[in-house]
Write an enzyme that holds these catalytic residues in place. Structure first.
Site, PDB file in Angstrom:
ATOM      1  N   HIS A  48      25.183   4.048   0.276  1.00  0.00           N
ATOM      2  CA  HIS A  48      24.112   3.163   0.744  1.00  0.00           C
ATOM      3  C   HIS A  48      23.673   3.502   2.172  1.00  0.00           C
ATOM      4  CE1 HIS A  48      21.613  -0.276   1.443  1.00  0.00           C
ATOM      5  NE2 HIS A  48      22.439  -0.730   2.376  1.00  0.00           N
ATOM      6  N   HIS A  72      24.603   0.539   9.847  1.00  0.00           N
ATOM      7  CA  HIS A  72      23.925  -0.752   9.899  1.00  0.00           C
ATOM      8  C   HIS A  72      24.729  -1.922   9.361  1.00  0.00           C
ATOM      9  CE1 HIS A  72      22.708   0.163   5.724  1.00  0.00           C
ATOM     10  NE2 HIS A  72      22.583  -1.142   5.590  1.00  0.00           N
ATOM     11  N   GLU A  76      29.219  -6.152   9.728  1.00  0.00           N
ATOM     12  CA  GLU A  76      29.285  -7.231   8.753  1.00  0.00           C
ATOM     13  C   GLU A  76      30.331  -7.001   7.665  1.00  0.00           C
ATOM     14  OE1 GLU A  76      25.705  -8.114   6.701  1.00  0.00           O
ATOM     15  OE2 GLU A  76      26.474 -10.055   6.087  1.00  0.00           O
ATOM     16  N   ASP A  77      30.436  -5.760   7.209  1.00  0.00           N
ATOM     17  CA  ASP A  77      31.251  -5.515   6.009  1.00  0.00           C
ATOM     18  C   ASP A  77      32.591  -4.834   6.251  1.00  0.00           C
ATOM     19  OD1 ASP A  77      29.237  -6.608   4.595  1.00  0.00           O
ATOM     20  OD2 ASP A  77      28.355  -4.735   3.913  1.00  0.00           O
ATOM     21  N   ASP A 139      16.838  -0.549   4.383  1.00  0.00           N
ATOM     22  CA  ASP A 139      17.962  -1.166   3.677  1.00  0.00           C
ATOM     23  C   ASP A 139      17.447  -1.861   2.402  1.00  0.00           C
ATOM     24  OD1 ASP A 139      20.566  -2.377   3.410  1.00  0.00           O
ATOM     25  OD2 ASP A 139      19.749  -4.214   4.274  1.00  0.00           O
ATOM     26  N   ASP A 260     -11.552   1.600  -8.915  1.00  0.00           N
ATOM     27  CA  ASP A 260     -10.911   2.537  -7.984  1.00  0.00           C
ATOM     28  C   ASP A 260      -9.461   2.837  -8.345  1.00  0.00           C
ATOM     29  OD1 ASP A 260     -10.021   0.022  -7.302  1.00  0.00           O
ATOM     30  OD2 ASP A 260      -9.948   0.433  -5.155  1.00  0.00           O
TER      31      ASP A 260
HETATM   32  N1  LIG Z   1      -2.418   3.247   4.188  1.00  0.00           N
HETATM   33  C1  LIG Z   1      -3.270   2.238   4.105  1.00  0.00           C
HETATM   34  N2  LIG Z   1      -4.238   2.264   3.163  1.00  0.00           N
HETATM   35  C2  LIG Z   1      -5.110   1.226   3.126  1.00  0.00           C
HETATM   36  C3  LIG Z   1      -5.025   0.140   4.017  1.00  0.00           C
HETATM   37  N3  LIG Z   1      -6.020  -0.709   3.729  1.00  0.00           N
HETATM   38  C4  LIG Z   1      -6.703  -0.165   2.703  1.00  0.00           C
HETATM   39  N4  LIG Z   1      -6.163   1.002   2.349  1.00  0.00           N
HETATM   40  C5  LIG Z   1      -6.626   1.931   1.311  1.00  0.00           C
HETATM   41  O1  LIG Z   1      -7.871   1.482   0.822  1.00  0.00           O
HETATM   42  C6  LIG Z   1      -7.740   1.075  -0.534  1.00  0.00           C
HETATM   43  C7  LIG Z   1      -8.700  -0.023  -0.844  1.00  0.00           C
HETATM   44  O2  LIG Z   1      -8.675  -0.998   0.126  1.00  0.00           O
HETATM   45  P1  LIG Z   1     -10.000  -1.753   0.569  1.00  0.00           P
HETATM   46  O3  LIG Z   1     -11.082  -0.779   0.890  1.00  0.00           O
HETATM   47  O4  LIG Z   1      -9.596  -2.677   1.642  1.00  0.00           O
HETATM   48  O5  LIG Z   1     -10.570  -2.499  -0.678  1.00  0.00           O
HETATM   49  P2  LIG Z   1      -9.937  -3.228  -1.932  1.00  0.00           P
HETATM   50  O6  LIG Z   1      -8.687  -3.981  -1.551  1.00  0.00           O
HETATM   51  O7  LIG Z   1      -9.759  -2.239  -3.018  1.00  0.00           O
HETATM   52  O8  LIG Z   1     -11.022  -4.288  -2.310  1.00  0.00           O
HETATM   53  P3  LIG Z   1     -12.554  -4.083  -2.648  1.00  0.00           P
HETATM   54  O9  LIG Z   1     -12.674  -2.882  -3.568  1.00  0.00           O
HETATM   55  O10 LIG Z   1     -13.275  -3.856  -1.358  1.00  0.00           O
HETATM   56  O11 LIG Z   1     -12.931  -5.325  -3.278  1.00  0.00           O
HETATM   57  C8  LIG Z   1      -6.290   0.722  -0.652  1.00  0.00           C
HETATM   58  O12 LIG Z   1      -5.898   0.753  -1.961  1.00  0.00           O
HETATM   59  P4  LIG Z   1      -4.500   0.126  -2.376  1.00  0.00           P
HETATM   60  O13 LIG Z   1      -4.155  -1.013  -1.470  1.00  0.00           O
HETATM   61  O14 LIG Z   1      -4.585  -0.157  -3.795  1.00  0.00           O
HETATM   62  O15 LIG Z   1      -3.417   1.215  -2.050  1.00  0.00           O
HETATM   63  P5  LIG Z   1      -3.166   2.633  -2.787  1.00  0.00           P
HETATM   64  O16 LIG Z   1      -4.482   3.203  -2.981  1.00  0.00           O
HETATM   65  O17 LIG Z   1      -2.421   3.458  -1.825  1.00  0.00           O
HETATM   66  O18 LIG Z   1      -2.396   2.312  -4.001  1.00  0.00           O
HETATM   67  C9  LIG Z   1      -5.681   1.851   0.134  1.00  0.00           C
HETATM   68  O19 LIG Z   1      -5.719   3.070  -0.547  1.00  0.00           O
HETATM   69  C10 LIG Z   1      -3.979   0.155   5.006  1.00  0.00           C
HETATM   70  O20 LIG Z   1      -3.835  -0.760   5.801  1.00  0.00           O
HETATM   71  N5  LIG Z   1      -3.136   1.226   4.997  1.00  0.00           N
END
Ligand SMILES: Nc1nc2c(ncn2[C@@H]2O[C@H](COP(=O)(O)OP(=O)(O)OP(=O)(O)O)[C@@H](OP(=O)(O)OP(=O)(O)O)[C@H]2O)c(=O)[nH]1
Length: 715
Positions: A48, A72, A76-77, A139, A260
């Site tokens: 772990h 970590h 505790e353990d 963890d 998407d």
């Molecule tokens: N790394 C990262 N990626 C972000 C973040 N915010 C948005 N994204 C990316 O953008 C994707 C779509 O986010 P938004 O544009 O905010 O829109 P949606 O939530 O789809 O709603 P909407 O279509 O506008 O109604 C996310 O898909 P998913 O959340 O399904 O994730 P993953 O693709 O990685 O599985 C992520 O790929 C962020 O804070 N960090």
């Protein structure tokens, strides 16, 4: 099971200069103390901490964090102690390990309170050293990967729910998206196994066709970019399962309607090329206006940056495309960890600290919320941010939670602006205070000097800051009202019981009564009478009981003590150049004639007399200071407090009282504190004529049997 050499290789690849020795030593120590322990999987327990350290190495963290990850749970353990860790690995590792240990100890009755307590602890730990939380996330990630070894379904669901409620949002807020996604998908699998399988099945259905589609579209984008001379990499990505489910639920869509599930990512080298790539794309395929998001111009609070656009693709379908630089792509995956220096001793840089100042704010704003439900609700708002971005009339951008209103905006500007907000204009037009702000709105707050917050605002504000400030204001108002009502009720009850309320509130008995009820101040006691939590009669009874007790004491002493002087309005002091002015005496320093004194002009309450040595006199505003002197012919007596340190013996108080009385001073009050070493400190408040009279009394007391020390003290 990952091997220590794999971890060391990862760290070395990230930073060839890293101190690998500390990792090696931590591994050997961890192996020794965990020796003989096994995990539910049947593997040696050491697997772990090793896996946790491996995850931390994937996060590209510094050797100190990785060593702390290996250690970590030793405090505790196992029999290991913080001191041993500190001796062997230094204070930084010990601090982090003990931070992680503290997080695992949560004591609370209800599940709700438990959750509130663990989030509160995490927030505090984050504000202290964010690496504690990174280790806790690693963890949890490994525990989720091995959750299948738990036998009880109920337990698996409970842990998964906690992961969805606390750990995944935290990972998201810290921008560590790969951990957020894995935690969400694993929890989803245990929480709703059927739905999980269905979505997984649908995503992998027609896999070949989907992969072909990805290849084709990727090729088209790449070719177009190359034609324009724009260097880039184009990737296709599958939306993670939990996110698909959330979108279906929140937007009431069928699986097929989530367009998407496949999206594309263009990674280029500079910010300006990101916008260039956007232009090229929009020239190729028609964009859907409302689906454009510029997270480069307005990064998310977790530092995520990217351009998002949705276009009508080559087959008439909607295609989501994300465009960012390589550096932004790293941050998109690793968030705060991407900015964490993995070179020795390099602390998180100031810019990043600023971005994560929300942790500190969260800790501060929630410090006073005791109700677990309310606490969880307010953290939920902060941990699941769905921001809108609005502008001040000067063009400054502010980010607020989705659903925020002009009142939230006003409080974000300043507490006073919030408190005095009477109306708002959005884009130049008056709107109701509960209007929901949208991204791009220009918000102008109208304030009025004597305006106050309304309780109704609580029903629509969304931010923790606005809520807590409005509640704070209401609390202060209620307290003020309760104090005046409480005072009125007490005065009446005291009058009825023939007790002098005004004299007693200033007495030491009152201090005792306040303590008996468990309050800190007179204000609290009176306010609680006003709130109706205690009755005025209960307060009166305390005094009556006290005087009954007093009467059973030594009778000579009693008579003397009860001779409370009813003082007339104090004269005895002349204010230079002013005849008829109200003069009061500082309760803090109890001046008596002969003391060097000074006056302080109060607002509307005349002049207060202080000894020049009194702290209040030393800190007073010189502009309000006024010269005063003692009036020679005064017949008045003045209260003064003295402390007598002596050995405890039978009849001591009676001897003291009669000695004081013989020397012409009345006793206004007395109380004693017996020490463990059989000595006693007696505090007398005496009425004396002046400093000479006081000196005479003190000298006489010194002659009483077994008195060690006598002195005048401040109140
Ligand atoms: N790394 C990262 N990626 C972000 C973040 N915010 C948005 N994204 C990316 O953008 C994707 C779509 O986010 P938004 O544009 O905010 O829109 P949606 O939530 O789809 O709603 P909407 O279509 O506008 O109604 C996310 O898909 P998913 O959340 O399904 O994730 P993953 O693709 O990685 O599985 C992520 O790929 C962020 O804070 N960090």
């Amino acid at each position: 099971m990952i091997r220590i050499n794999d971890i060391i290789d990862k760290v070395f690849d990230n930073n060839p200069e890293a101190d690998l020795d500390i990792i090696d030593r931590a591994y050997i120590y961890s192996a020794r103390v965990h020796d003989g322990q096994v995990r539910l999987s049947g593997e040696p327990y050491l697997s772990h901490p090793l896996e946790v350290a491996g995850i931390l190495a994937d996060m590209r963290l510094d050797p100190v964090s990785i060593a702390a990850g290996l250690l970590h749970d030793v405090i505790e353990d196992t029999h290991a102690t913080r001191e041993q860790i500190e001796d062997m690995f230094g204070p930084e590792v010990a601090h982090i390990v003990s931070g992680v240990t503290k997080l695992s100890k949560v004591h609370a009755n209800s599940a709700q309170a438990r959750q509130a307590e663990s989030i509160r602890k995490m927030l505090l730990a984050m504000a202290d050293d964010i690496r504690v939380i990174l280790i806790k996330l690693a963890d949890r990630l490994h525990n989720m990967r091995t959750l299948g070894f738990h036998k009880k379904e109920e337990k698996k669901k409970k842990i998964s729910q906690e992961t969805l409620d606390i750990y995944a949002p935290l990972a998201s807020r810290l921008g560590i998206y790969w951990i957020k996604k894995e935690l969400e998908d694993t929890s989803f699998m245990y929480m709703y196994p059927d739905e999980y399988s269905r979505i997984k099945g649908l995503v992998s259905k027609d896999k070949e066709e989907r992969e072909n589609y990805i290849d084709t579209v990727r090729g088209m984008i790449k070719a177009e970019m190359e034609k324009a001379g724009l260097p880039c990499e184009v990737k296709g990505r599958y939306k993670h399962f939990f996110s698909i489910r959330q979108k279906m639920l929140s937007q009431n869509l069928s699986f097929e309607e989530v367009y998407d599930i496949i999206a594309f990512r263009i990674i280029t080298d500079t910010k300006s090329r990101c916008y260039e790539a956007l232009g090229i794309l929009h020239a190729l395929w028609k964009p859907i206006d409302i689906k454009f998001k510029d997270y480069i111009g307005r990064p998310k609070p977790n530092m995520y940056q990217s351009l998002h656009t949705t276009v009508i693709g080559p087959y008439g379908e909607r295609v989501e495309i994300q465009i960012r630089t390589l550096e932004m792509d790293n941050v998109a995956e690793s968030g705060i960890a991407a900015h964490w220096g993995y070179k020795e001793g390099k602390r998180i840089d100031e810019n990043v600290s600023k971005k994560f100042a929300w942790i500190q704010n969260l800790v501060e704003n929630q410090a006073n919320i005791n109700d677990p439900d309310e606490f969880l609700e307010s953290v939920r708002i902060d941990l699941f941010p769905d921001e809108v971005y609005v502008f001040t009339p000067h063009g400054e951008i502010k980010s607020l939670n989705k659903g925020s209103t002009p009142v939230d905006f006003a409080y974000m500007i300043h507490t006073e602006v919030g408190n005095q907000c009477v109306g708002a204009k959005v884009n130049g037009r008056m709107v109701p205070l509960k209007y929901e702000l949208n991204t791009g709105d220009i918000v102008e707050i109208i304030t009025a000097n004597n305006h106050h917050p309304s309780k109704d605002w609580l029903s629509f504000v969304k931010t923790v800051k606005a809520k807590s400030r409005i509640k704070q204001w209401i609390k202060i108002q209620e307290k003020e009202r309760s104090i005046s009502l409480g005072r009125e009720l007490c005065e009446k009850a005291f009058r009825k019981a023939k007790l002098n309320y005004n004299a007693l509130v200033k007495s030491e008995e009152m201090d005792q009564v306040i303590a008996d009820f468990g309050f800190k101040s007179l204000e609290d006691l009176i306010a609680n009478v006003g709130y109706g939590k205690i009755t005025p009669l209960q307060v009166v009874r305390k005094f009556e009981r006290k005087s009954e007790l007093e009467e059973t004491k030594d009778s000579i002493f009693n008579k003397l003590v009860n001779k409370v002087i009813k003082k007339k309005n104090r004269a005895g002091v002349t204010v230079k150049g002013i005849d008829d002015v109200l003069v009061r005496f500082g309760k803090c320093c109890q001046p008596v004639p002969g003391d060097a004194i000074t006056g302080y002009i109060t607002q509307g309450q005349g002049v207060t007399v202080h000894r020049v040595s009194c702290v209040n006199a030393l800190t007073m505003n010189p502009e309000r200071q006024i010269d005063i002197e003692w009036n020679q012919q005064s017949e008045e007596t003045y209260p003064v407090k003295i402390q007598i340190h002596s050995y405890d013996r039978v009849g001591l108080l009676a001897d003291l009282a009669s000695n004081i009385s013989k020397n012409g001073a009345n006793i206004l009050n007395v109380h004693s504190e017996i020490r463990e070493d059989k000595t006693v400190d007696s505090f007398f408040t005496l009425a004396v004529k002046d400093t000479d009279h006081l000196k005479k009394v003190l000298t006489a007391i010194k002659k009483v049997k077994l008195i060690a020390k006598v002195k005048r003290v401040d109140v």
